[in-house]
Design a protein around this motif. Structure first.
Motif, PDB file in Angstrom:
ATOM      1  N   SER A 149       0.794  -1.229   0.000  1.00  0.00           N
ATOM      2  CA  SER A 149       0.000   0.000   0.000  1.00  0.00           C
ATOM      3  C   SER A 149       0.827   1.280   0.000  1.00  0.00           C
ATOM      4  O   SER A 149       0.333   2.333  -0.367  1.00  0.00           O
ATOM      5  N   ASP A 150       2.087   1.196   0.401  1.00  0.00           N
ATOM      6  CA  ASP A 150       2.928   2.398   0.415  1.00  0.00           C
ATOM      7  C   ASP A 150       3.754   2.524  -0.855  1.00  0.00           C
ATOM      8  O   ASP A 150       4.526   3.465  -1.000  1.00  0.00           O
ATOM      9  N   SER A 151       3.621   1.578  -1.745  1.00  0.00           N
ATOM     10  CA  SER A 151       4.467   1.578  -2.937  1.00  0.00           C
ATOM     11  C   SER A 151       3.957   2.541  -3.993  1.00  0.00           C
ATOM     12  O   SER A 151       2.797   2.931  -4.018  1.00  0.00           O
ATOM     13  N   ALA A 152       4.842   2.882  -4.921  1.00  0.00           N
ATOM     14  CA  ALA A 152       4.457   3.761  -6.025  1.00  0.00           C
ATOM     15  C   ALA A 152       3.405   3.088  -6.891  1.00  0.00           C
ATOM     16  O   ALA A 152       2.523   3.741  -7.426  1.00  0.00           O
ATOM     17  N   ALA A 153       3.497   1.756  -7.004  1.00  0.00           N
ATOM     18  CA  ALA A 153       2.540   1.019  -7.841  1.00  0.00           C
ATOM     19  C   ALA A 153       1.121   1.182  -7.316  1.00  0.00           C
ATOM     20  O   ALA A 153       0.171   1.330  -8.088  1.00  0.00           O
ATOM     21  N   PHE A 154       0.955   1.162  -6.005  1.00  0.00           N
ATOM     22  CA  PHE A 154      -0.382   1.299  -5.428  1.00  0.00           C
ATOM     23  C   PHE A 154      -0.932   2.698  -5.672  1.00  0.00           C
ATOM     24  O   PHE A 154      -2.070   2.886  -6.065  1.00  0.00           O
ATOM     25  N   LYS A 155      -0.092   3.731  -5.456  1.00  0.00           N
ATOM     26  CA  LYS A 155      -0.507   5.112  -5.686  1.00  0.00           C
ATOM     27  C   LYS A 155      -0.846   5.301  -7.163  1.00  0.00           C
ATOM     28  O   LYS A 155      -1.829   5.947  -7.523  1.00  0.00           O
ATOM     29  N   GLU A 156      -0.015   4.709  -8.014  1.00  0.00           N
ATOM     30  CA  GLU A 156      -0.190   4.829  -9.450  1.00  0.00           C
ATOM     31  C   GLU A 156      -1.557   4.288  -9.876  1.00  0.00           C
ATOM     32  O   GLU A 156      -2.280   4.911 -10.654  1.00  0.00           O
ATOM     33  N   SER A 157      -1.923   3.114  -9.343  1.00  0.00           N
ATOM     34  CA  SER A 157      -3.202   2.515  -9.719  1.00  0.00           C
ATOM     35  C   SER A 157      -4.361   3.352  -9.214  1.00  0.00           C
ATOM     36  O   SER A 157      -5.411   3.429  -9.846  1.00  0.00           O
ATOM     37  N   GLY A 158      -4.159   4.027  -8.058  1.00  0.00           N
ATOM     38  CA  GLY A 158      -5.213   4.876  -7.507  1.00  0.00           C
ATOM     39  C   GLY A 158      -5.469   6.105  -8.363  1.00  0.00           C
ATOM     40  O   GLY A 158      -6.621   6.407  -8.691  1.00  0.00           O
ATOM     41  N   VAL A 159      -4.421   6.801  -8.764  1.00  0.00           N
ATOM     42  CA  VAL A 159      -4.597   7.998  -9.593  1.00  0.00           C
ATOM     43  C   VAL A 159      -5.044   7.604 -11.001  1.00  0.00           C
ATOM     44  O   VAL A 159      -5.788   8.340 -11.652  1.00  0.00           O
ATOM     45  N   PHE A 160      -4.620   6.441 -11.448  1.00  0.00           N
ATOM     46  CA  PHE A 160      -5.072   5.927 -12.752  1.00  0.00           C
ATOM     47  C   PHE A 160      -6.592   5.786 -12.748  1.00  0.00           C
ATOM     48  O   PHE A 160      -7.280   6.255 -13.649  1.00  0.00           O
ATOM     49  N   GLN A 161      -7.097   5.149 -11.704  1.00  0.00           N
ATOM     50  CA  GLN A 161      -8.542   4.935 -11.595  1.00  0.00           C
ATOM     51  C   GLN A 161      -9.293   6.259 -11.517  1.00  0.00           C
ATOM     52  O   GLN A 161     -10.306   6.459 -12.204  1.00  0.00           O
ATOM     53  N   GLU A 162      -8.800   7.162 -10.692  1.00  0.00           N
ATOM     54  CA  GLU A 162      -9.482   8.445 -10.512  1.00  0.00           C
ATOM     55  C   GLU A 162      -9.494   9.256 -11.808  1.00  0.00           C
ATOM     56  O   GLU A 162     -10.485   9.919 -12.128  1.00  0.00           O
ATOM     57  N   ALA A 163      -8.401   9.185 -12.558  1.00  0.00           N
ATOM     58  CA  ALA A 163      -8.334   9.918 -13.832  1.00  0.00           C
ATOM     59  C   ALA A 163      -9.313   9.341 -14.846  1.00  0.00           C
ATOM     60  O   ALA A 163      -9.996  10.085 -15.565  1.00  0.00           O
ATOM     61  N   VAL A 164      -9.417   8.007 -14.902  1.00  0.00           N
ATOM     62  CA  VAL A 164     -10.365   7.362 -15.817  1.00  0.00           C
ATOM     63  C   VAL A 164     -11.790   7.737 -15.431  1.00  0.00           C
ATOM     64  O   VAL A 164     -12.620   8.081 -16.282  1.00  0.00           O
ATOM     65  N   GLN A 165     -12.089   7.696 -14.142  1.00  0.00           N
ATOM     66  CA  GLN A 165     -13.433   8.042 -13.674  1.00  0.00           C
ATOM     67  C   GLN A 165     -13.772   9.499 -13.978  1.00  0.00           C
ATOM     68  O   GLN A 165     -14.914   9.815 -14.326  1.00  0.00           O
ATOM     69  N   ALA A 166     -12.777  10.375 -13.862  1.00  0.00           N
ATOM     70  CA  ALA A 166     -12.999  11.792 -14.164  1.00  0.00           C
ATOM     71  C   ALA A 166     -13.320  11.976 -15.646  1.00  0.00           C
ATOM     72  O   ALA A 166     -14.210  12.754 -16.015  1.00  0.00           O
ATOM     73  N   LEU A 167     -12.623  11.262 -16.501  1.00  0.00           N
ATOM     74  CA  LEU A 167     -12.879  11.360 -17.945  1.00  0.00           C
ATOM     75  C   LEU A 167     -14.252  10.815 -18.314  1.00  0.00           C
ATOM     76  O   LEU A 167     -14.948  11.391 -19.152  1.00  0.00           O
ATOM     77  N   THR A 168     -14.653   9.715 -17.691  1.00  0.00           N
ATOM     78  CA  THR A 168     -15.985   9.169 -17.982  1.00  0.00           C
ATOM     79  C   THR A 168     -17.064  10.126 -17.477  1.00  0.00           C
ATOM     80  O   THR A 168     -18.125  10.259 -18.094  1.00  0.00           O
ATOM     81  N   ALA A 169     -16.774  10.830 -16.375  1.00  0.00           N
ATOM     82  CA  ALA A 169     -17.726  11.819 -15.857  1.00  0.00           C
ATOM     83  C   ALA A 169     -17.862  12.999 -16.815  1.00  0.00           C
ATOM     84  O   ALA A 169     -18.904  13.667 -16.867  1.00  0.00           O
ATOM     85  N   LEU A 170     -16.806  13.245 -17.602  1.00  0.00           N
ATOM     86  CA  LEU A 170     -16.834  14.330 -18.590  1.00  0.00           C
ATOM     87  C   LEU A 170     -17.543  13.912 -19.883  1.00  0.00           C
ATOM     88  O   LEU A 170     -17.685  14.704 -20.808  1.00  0.00           O
ATOM     89  N   GLY A 171     -17.954  12.645 -19.924  1.00  0.00           N
ATOM     90  CA  GLY A 171     -18.723  12.186 -21.082  1.00  0.00           C
ATOM     91  C   GLY A 171     -17.999  11.250 -22.032  1.00  0.00           C
ATOM     92  O   GLY A 171     -18.573  10.787 -23.021  1.00  0.00           O
ATOM     93  N   TYR A 172     -16.725  10.980 -21.745  1.00  0.00           N
ATOM     94  CA  TYR A 172     -15.988  10.043 -22.594  1.00  0.00           C
ATOM     95  C   TYR A 172     -16.394   8.611 -22.251  1.00  0.00           C
ATOM     96  O   TYR A 172     -16.768   8.321 -21.114  1.00  0.00           O
ATOM     97  N   SER A 173     -16.295   7.708 -23.214  1.00  0.00           N
ATOM     98  CA  SER A 173     -16.626   6.309 -22.958  1.00  0.00           C
ATOM     99  C   SER A 173     -15.515   5.664 -22.127  1.00  0.00           C
ATOM    100  O   SER A 173     -14.397   6.189 -22.040  1.00  0.00           O
ATOM    101  N   ASN A 174     -15.820   4.499 -21.529  1.00  0.00           N
ATOM    102  CA  ASN A 174     -14.805   3.770 -20.765  1.00  0.00           C
ATOM    103  C   ASN A 174     -13.586   3.461 -21.629  1.00  0.00           C
ATOM    104  O   ASN A 174     -12.442   3.594 -21.184  1.00  0.00           O
ATOM    105  N   THR A 175     -13.836   3.053 -22.868  1.00  0.00           N
ATOM    106  CA  THR A 175     -12.745   2.709 -23.782  1.00  0.00           C
ATOM    107  C   THR A 175     -11.864   3.912 -24.070  1.00  0.00           C
ATOM    108  O   THR A 175     -10.636   3.839 -23.995  1.00  0.00           O
ATOM    109  N   GLU A 176     -12.498   5.053 -24.394  1.00  0.00           N
ATOM    110  CA  GLU A 176     -11.734   6.277 -24.686  1.00  0.00           C
ATOM    111  C   GLU A 176     -10.921   6.718 -23.473  1.00  0.00           C
ATOM    112  O   GLU A 176      -9.748   7.105 -23.595  1.00  0.00           O
ATOM    113  N   ALA A 177     -11.554   6.659 -22.295  1.00  0.00           N
ATOM    114  CA  ALA A 177     -10.881   7.092 -21.069  1.00  0.00           C
ATOM    115  C   ALA A 177      -9.679   6.204 -20.752  1.00  0.00           C
ATOM    116  O   ALA A 177      -8.591   6.689 -20.448  1.00  0.00           O
TER     117      ALA A 177
END
Length: 204
Positions: A149-177
């Protein structure tokens, strides 16, 4: 059916494991992750299994996690993907990588598997896309990283998810995001906003 075998590792070579249980040595065909995991002879191990019965014989395939087994069973359900081809895919890609490749229509990543061409990869994506859920894919990825949980990989996956969710909230499809965020080289110093801005640049 044999759901799993718990025993002692007798021998482990590329693609093959012999697991001893009560004096019986079970020969299992396994993905390369077994070698990468640093498994040693004499080590006690629990292996989830899937049996394949064909005209030319019976084979037992082994996996370290239930998730890997589930994904393998999905793969062999795809027309044109046999047991050994499915094993080859999971030797090339982790279950997490395969899920995200399918959800983002990433034919190139799946085609890295020896023997899997572009047309087969496209068919695989078409058949499995409705069986994979974006939220579940992130939950699986985070759970696999939770031991670090303290590794860069864990943080990376967290911001990855949040960025994808933000893009889908902006109207982009899951695939595009997913495709946009996957193009961003995420570092430990980057937060969600920085990843989102970089991903948006990939859209244009």
């Amino acid at each position: 059916m044999i759901g799993y075998i718990k025993g002692v590792v007798d021998t482990l070579t590329e693609g093959k494991l012999i697991l001893e249980n009560h004096g019986i040595g079970y020969e299992l065909l396994v993905p390369s992750v077994f070698l990468d995991a640093g498994i040693r002879e004499g080590q006690e191990l629990k292996v989830y299994t899937c049996m394949s019965v064909r005209e030319d014989g019976i084979s037992l395939f082994g996996f370290l996690t239930r998730d890997d087994l589930t994904v393998y069973q999905m793969l062999i359900g795809v027309s044109g993907i046999g047991p050994k081809a499915a094993l080859s895919i999971l030797s090339t890609l982790s279950a997490d990588e395969l899920r995200f490749a399918v959800l983002s229509d990433d034919v190139k990543t799946i085609s890295r598997t020896p023997g899997i061409g572009k047309k087969t990869a496209q068919k695989l994506i078409l058949d499995l896309k409705d069986k994979f859920d974006l939220e579940d894919a992130f939950e699986q990825k985070l759970s696999h990283a939770s031991g670090q949980s303290d590794s860069a990989a864990f943080k990376e996956s967290g911001v990855f998810q949040e960025a994808v969710q933000a893009l889908t909230a902006l109207g982009y499809s899951n695939t595009e995001a997913l495709q946009a965020v996957k193009k961003v080289e995420i570092t430990e110093q980057m937060n969600t906003e920085m990843v989102l801005k970089a991903a948006l640049k990939q859209m244009f």
